[in-house]
Scaffold this motif. Structure first.
Motif, PDB file in Angstrom:
ATOM      1  N   ILE A 299       0.868  -1.177   0.000  1.00 58.90           N
ATOM      2  CA  ILE A 299       0.000   0.000   0.000  1.00 58.90           C
ATOM      3  C   ILE A 299       0.903   1.225   0.000  1.00 58.90           C
ATOM      4  O   ILE A 299       1.858   1.307   0.773  1.00 58.90           O
ATOM      5  CB  ILE A 299      -0.934   0.019   1.220  1.00 58.90           C
ATOM      6  CG1 ILE A 299      -1.921  -1.156   1.148  1.00 58.90           C
ATOM      7  CG2 ILE A 299      -1.691   1.340   1.307  1.00 58.90           C
ATOM      8  CD1 ILE A 299      -2.823  -1.263   2.364  1.00 58.90           C
ATOM      9  N   SER A 300       0.590   2.194  -0.873  1.00 53.12           N
ATOM     10  CA  SER A 300       1.430   3.380  -1.034  1.00 53.12           C
ATOM     11  C   SER A 300       0.633   4.650  -0.812  1.00 53.12           C
ATOM     12  O   SER A 300      -0.473   4.793  -1.333  1.00 53.12           O
ATOM     13  CB  SER A 300       2.021   3.420  -2.451  1.00 53.12           C
ATOM     14  OG  SER A 300       3.359   3.017  -2.459  1.00 53.12           O
ATOM     15  N   PHE A 301       1.228   5.574  -0.053  1.00 53.39           N
ATOM     16  CA  PHE A 301       0.733   6.943   0.032  1.00 53.39           C
ATOM     17  C   PHE A 301       1.520   7.736  -1.011  1.00 53.39           C
ATOM     18  O   PHE A 301       2.628   8.198  -0.755  1.00 53.39           O
ATOM     19  CB  PHE A 301       0.952   7.528   1.420  1.00 53.39           C
ATOM     20  CG  PHE A 301       0.112   6.880   2.489  1.00 53.39           C
ATOM     21  CD1 PHE A 301      -0.864   5.948   2.179  1.00 53.39           C
ATOM     22  CD2 PHE A 301       0.286   7.204   3.825  1.00 53.39           C
ATOM     23  CE1 PHE A 301      -1.643   5.354   3.164  1.00 53.39           C
ATOM     24  CE2 PHE A 301      -0.483   6.626   4.824  1.00 53.39           C
ATOM     25  CZ  PHE A 301      -1.447   5.693   4.494  1.00 53.39           C
ATOM     26  N   LYS A 302       0.930   7.865  -2.192  1.00 55.85           N
ATOM     27  CA  LYS A 302       1.656   8.411  -3.339  1.00 55.85           C
ATOM     28  C   LYS A 302       1.361   9.888  -3.535  1.00 55.85           C
ATOM     29  O   LYS A 302       0.206  10.307  -3.564  1.00 55.85           O
ATOM     30  CB  LYS A 302       1.275   7.605  -4.587  1.00 55.85           C
ATOM     31  CG  LYS A 302       2.016   8.006  -5.856  1.00 55.85           C
ATOM     32  CD  LYS A 302       1.115   8.789  -6.771  1.00 55.85           C
ATOM     33  CE  LYS A 302       1.872   9.272  -8.009  1.00 55.85           C
ATOM     34  NZ  LYS A 302       1.045  10.181  -8.822  1.00 55.85           N
ATOM     35  N   GLN A 303       2.438  10.679  -3.649  1.00 54.64           N
ATOM     36  CA  GLN A 303       2.338  12.079  -4.002  1.00 54.64           C
ATOM     37  C   GLN A 303       2.742  12.245  -5.466  1.00 54.64           C
ATOM     38  O   GLN A 303       2.994  11.256  -6.162  1.00 54.64           O
ATOM     39  CB  GLN A 303       3.227  12.921  -3.083  1.00 54.64           C
ATOM     40  CG  GLN A 303       2.793  12.874  -1.626  1.00 54.64           C
ATOM     41  CD  GLN A 303       3.708  13.662  -0.711  1.00 54.64           C
ATOM     42  OE1 GLN A 303       4.376  13.090   0.142  1.00 54.64           O
ATOM     43  NE2 GLN A 303       3.733  14.975  -0.870  1.00 54.64           N
ATOM     44  N   GLN A 304       2.791  13.485  -5.931  1.00 45.87           N
ATOM     45  CA  GLN A 304       3.078  13.720  -7.346  1.00 45.87           C
ATOM     46  C   GLN A 304       4.434  13.145  -7.742  1.00 45.87           C
ATOM     47  O   GLN A 304       4.552  12.472  -8.760  1.00 45.87           O
ATOM     48  CB  GLN A 304       3.018  15.216  -7.662  1.00 45.87           C
ATOM     49  CG  GLN A 304       3.189  15.519  -9.153  1.00 45.87           C
ATOM     50  CD  GLN A 304       2.988  16.982  -9.471  1.00 45.87           C
ATOM     51  OE1 GLN A 304       2.782  17.806  -8.592  1.00 45.87           O
ATOM     52  NE2 GLN A 304       3.052  17.332 -10.749  1.00 45.87           N
ATOM     53  N   PHE A 305       5.468  13.381  -6.916  1.00 45.89           N
ATOM     54  CA  PHE A 305       6.805  12.919  -7.278  1.00 45.89           C
ATOM     55  C   PHE A 305       7.468  12.046  -6.212  1.00 45.89           C
ATOM     56  O   PHE A 305       8.607  11.619  -6.395  1.00 45.89           O
ATOM     57  CB  PHE A 305       7.709  14.117  -7.564  1.00 45.89           C
ATOM     58  CG  PHE A 305       7.329  14.870  -8.811  1.00 45.89           C
ATOM     59  CD1 PHE A 305       7.421  14.277 -10.056  1.00 45.89           C
ATOM     60  CD2 PHE A 305       6.867  16.166  -8.737  1.00 45.89           C
ATOM     61  CE1 PHE A 305       7.075  14.960 -11.211  1.00 45.89           C
ATOM     62  CE2 PHE A 305       6.512  16.869  -9.880  1.00 45.89           C
ATOM     63  CZ  PHE A 305       6.614  16.262 -11.121  1.00 45.89           C
ATOM     64  N   PHE A 306       6.781  11.787  -5.101  1.00 41.46           N
ATOM     65  CA  PHE A 306       7.364  10.995  -4.019  1.00 41.46           C
ATOM     66  C   PHE A 306       6.313  10.042  -3.465  1.00 41.46           C
ATOM     67  O   PHE A 306       5.107  10.245  -3.640  1.00 41.46           O
ATOM     68  CB  PHE A 306       7.902  11.920  -2.918  1.00 41.46           C
ATOM     69  CG  PHE A 306       8.880  12.934  -3.421  1.00 41.46           C
ATOM     70  CD1 PHE A 306      10.215  12.607  -3.590  1.00 41.46           C
ATOM     71  CD2 PHE A 306       8.475  14.222  -3.757  1.00 41.46           C
ATOM     72  CE1 PHE A 306      11.123  13.537  -4.082  1.00 41.46           C
ATOM     73  CE2 PHE A 306       9.368  15.151  -4.252  1.00 41.46           C
ATOM     74  CZ  PHE A 306      10.698  14.804  -4.415  1.00 41.46           C
TER      75      PHE A 306
END
Length: 644
Positions: A299-306
């Protein structure tokens, strides 16, 4: 010959669409794979886990209220005893760990600065040393004040959450670690740092043989961390009927980019089903998903570039995930999941943590489909980016050139690749221009609507006699569209462009601004600034539309509404691209300029007078009617007979 080419052109278009649909449509096994059932015991334990998690806040509030009330009695000795009794009643074997001082232990690598908190034993701070925020501050992925990370389980009929309990450090066999000392690791070396949650052995002592341990393995040159939960002597502490432990992970993600709007549009939760596809919550709105009877690998907490990712060596069961947007925060992420546990067999639960950039090469190297978080498009668009654009882009980046120059070279290479298609398109348009007088004559000959079939038949006959395929210009355009769309997804997702300047643009991954409207003035759908690259791209697109209109004049005159729409589209795109990646606007500007150059080069290689003479000669040649044309004529005669 013309009808045969028309049929071949139509068949090619249909074949492309059918093949594309077949390749991008999930198979029946993929769809069924998303509905695998867990056993009944797992479901019961997960229901208990969910109830436990929802009750944590209430239990914590009650406990703290009772302690505050007890402390106000006035007798210090009685107060201390009462507090111990209250803690023992609420926390059982973990009463001694429910109070303490929150201290931070710092570990610094070549790539990151990490702080581990004694409260919860969790990683409460991650700073990426090679990156800065849009306003040149240290890039920190999440704030300790908003972070929730811990296990939830039952112990002697009590709900225990490790998030607010106090752990003890354990490093190189020593339980005394100076919080002010920074542990450093570099290169291929690694270190192991542990936090232990001990079980009480009395009112003032801990049982050294009974604990839950968070063991972190940190490498000097890696964004991936080892995270292992170890259990020692917990058989009679955690309820023996427990099949799953609850793992809760919540965080408010911090703003990192110049455009808050675009960053929110590209931030969400991604997850991968075990040995299956990657999915995500929509970025455009807040949403909650409960993946019942499902198992996920990460599971990922994905931001625009990180991104911040937790990865199971086996799986997480029935996760609940949610995104939320609050005023003053970039985006809030919530995840609750089950971790398989057996009192007799589970000695450790191996997992991993990734805190780092959304670099396609880096994420792909872990071979867990983590790179699927980068929105490169779907189907053929993603393939173009993954197997063509990204390798060329990375190759050019090795020379240390400015990324504005790299985009220019990439655009030239793409135009060279598409030149044969552009040549065929222009030649087809030249043939259509040569036939314009004949098309106008047919229009004047059949002005009535009821003669539309006769006009169509006469037009097809004209194309056939002249040796012109009207679909010849459509097929090249169809072949170019996947590349255009792939570029639309590539540039806003490329971390290589982040904070790279070119000309007046300070960050090619975000919008460029030559003027900001004063007084907070904002134009609806446009924004509060003027992007020069977006403006130049729009102007060049209008000029391209005009040139294309001249090239395809005969067909455009028959569709005046379409002609107006073609001029309106660049203006509509201006409102979208004004807040988009300046690197993308710059690419489209270059593509238009190079297209103008191509047109003039191709014009010099095609003698339109000679082409017109060839078409006139073809028209005089006897042409045998094809089977398709015969059937079309028969159908026309039948329709005319019915009308009479």
């Amino acid at each position: 010959m013309g009808n045969r080419n028309t049929i071949i052109g139509l068949l090619l278009i249909f074949a492309i669409f059918i093949g594309y649909s077949y390749l991008t449509t999930p198979s029946k096994s993929d769809l069924e794979g998303k509905r695998r059932a867990s056993d009944s015991i797992a479901r019961v334990n997960n229901q208990n886990r969910n109830a436990a998690i929802s009750a944590i806040a209430r239990e914590q509030a009650i406990r703290e209220a009772q302690i505050k009330k007890t402390l106000s009695t006035g007798n210090p000795a009685d107060s201390v005893m009462a507090v111990r009794t209250a803690l023992r009643d609420k926390m059982g074997s973990f009463a001694g760990s429910s109070a303490g001082k929150n201290e931070y232990y710092t570990i610094e690598t070549d790539l990151m600065k990490i702080r581990v908190a004694s409260e919860g034993g969790k990683i409460a701070y991650v700073e990426l040393k090679d990156y800065k925020t849009w306003d040149q501050k240290p890039l920190v992925l999440f704030d300790k004040d908003s972070l929730v990370f811990g296990l939830t389980f039952f112990s002697n009929n009590r709900i225990i959450s490790t998030n607010k309990l106090y752990f003890k450090p354990y490093y190189k066999g020593n339980e005394t670690v100076d919080p002010g000392k920074v542990l450093t690791i570099s290169g291929k070396d690694s270190l192991q740092f542990a936090m232990r949650l001990y079980v009480d052995a009395g009112d003032t002592a801990f049982s050294k043989g009974k604990y839950i341990e968070y063991l972190y393995t940190i490498h000097g040159n890696e964004y991936m961390l080892g995270y292992q939960v170890n259990f020692s002597g917990m058989t009679d502490v955690i309820d023996p009927g427990t099949k799953y432990l609850g793992l809760t992970w919540n965080a408010n993600l911090r703003r990192q980019e110049k455009s808050l709007k675009m960053e929110r549009m590209n931030s969400t939760i991604y997850y991968r089903f075990v040995e299956d596809k990657v999915d995500y919550i929509t970025e455009t709105k807040d949403e909650e998903k409960s993946l019942r009877n499902e198992k996920v690998q990460w599971i990922s907490f994905k931001q625009q570039f990180f991104t911040s990712t937790i990865i199971a060596q086996t799986w997480f069961s029935e996760p609940k995930i949610r995104t939320a947007t609050y005023a003053g925060s970039m985006r809030s992420m919530y995840a609750e999941m089950g971790v398989a546990y057996s009192a007799d067999q589970t000695k450790s639960i191996p997992m991993s943590l990734y805190f780092g950039p959304n670099s396609f090469k880096t994420l792909k190297s872990y071979q867990m489909e983590l790179q699927r978080q980068i929105p490169l498009g779907w189907g053929i668009f993603a393939w173009i980016n993954m197997y063509a654009v990204i390798p060329v882009f990375n190759f050019l980046g090795q020379f240390g050139w400015n990324y504005g120059i790299i985009i220019l070279i990439l655009t030239i290479l793409i135009k060279i690749f598409l030149f044969p298609i552009a040549f065929k398109t222009y030649k087809s348009s030249a043939k259509m221009r040569a036939l314009k007088p004949d098309i106008d004559e047919l229009t004047a000959r059949y002005p009535k609507k009821e003669d539309a079939m006769k006009k169509q038949q006469a037009t097809m006959d004209l194309y056939k006699r002249a040796g012109v395929n009207p679909m010849a210009g459509c097929i090249p355009l169809l072949l170019q569209m996947p590349i255009l769309i792939a570029m639309f997804r590539f540039f806003p997702s490329s971390i290589e462009l982040r904070q790279k300047s070119f000309l007046w643009a300070h960050d090619l991954s975000s919008y460029d601004s030559i003027w900001t409207f004063p007084g907070g003035f904002t134009i609806p759908w446009y924004g509060d600034h003027v992007s020069l690259f977006a403006l130049l791209m729009t102007i060049s697109s209008v000029f391209y539309t005009k040139i294309n209109d001249q090239m395809m004049g005969s067909s455009q005159q028959q569709m005046p509404g379409m002609k107006t729409m073609m001029y309106l589209m660049p203006v509509m795109f201006l409102f979208w691209f004004n807040d988009y990646s300046s690197g993308l606007s710059y690419y489209y500007l270059l593509a238009n300029i190079l297209t103008f150059a191509q047109i003039y080069i191709i014009r010099g290689t095609i003698d339109e007078k000679k082409l017109h003479a060839q078409i006139e000669a073809n028209k005089k040649k006897p042409v045998k009617k094809s089977g398709f044309q015969k059937r079309l004529e028969e159908m026309t005669k039948k329709q005319q007979t019915k009308r009479r």
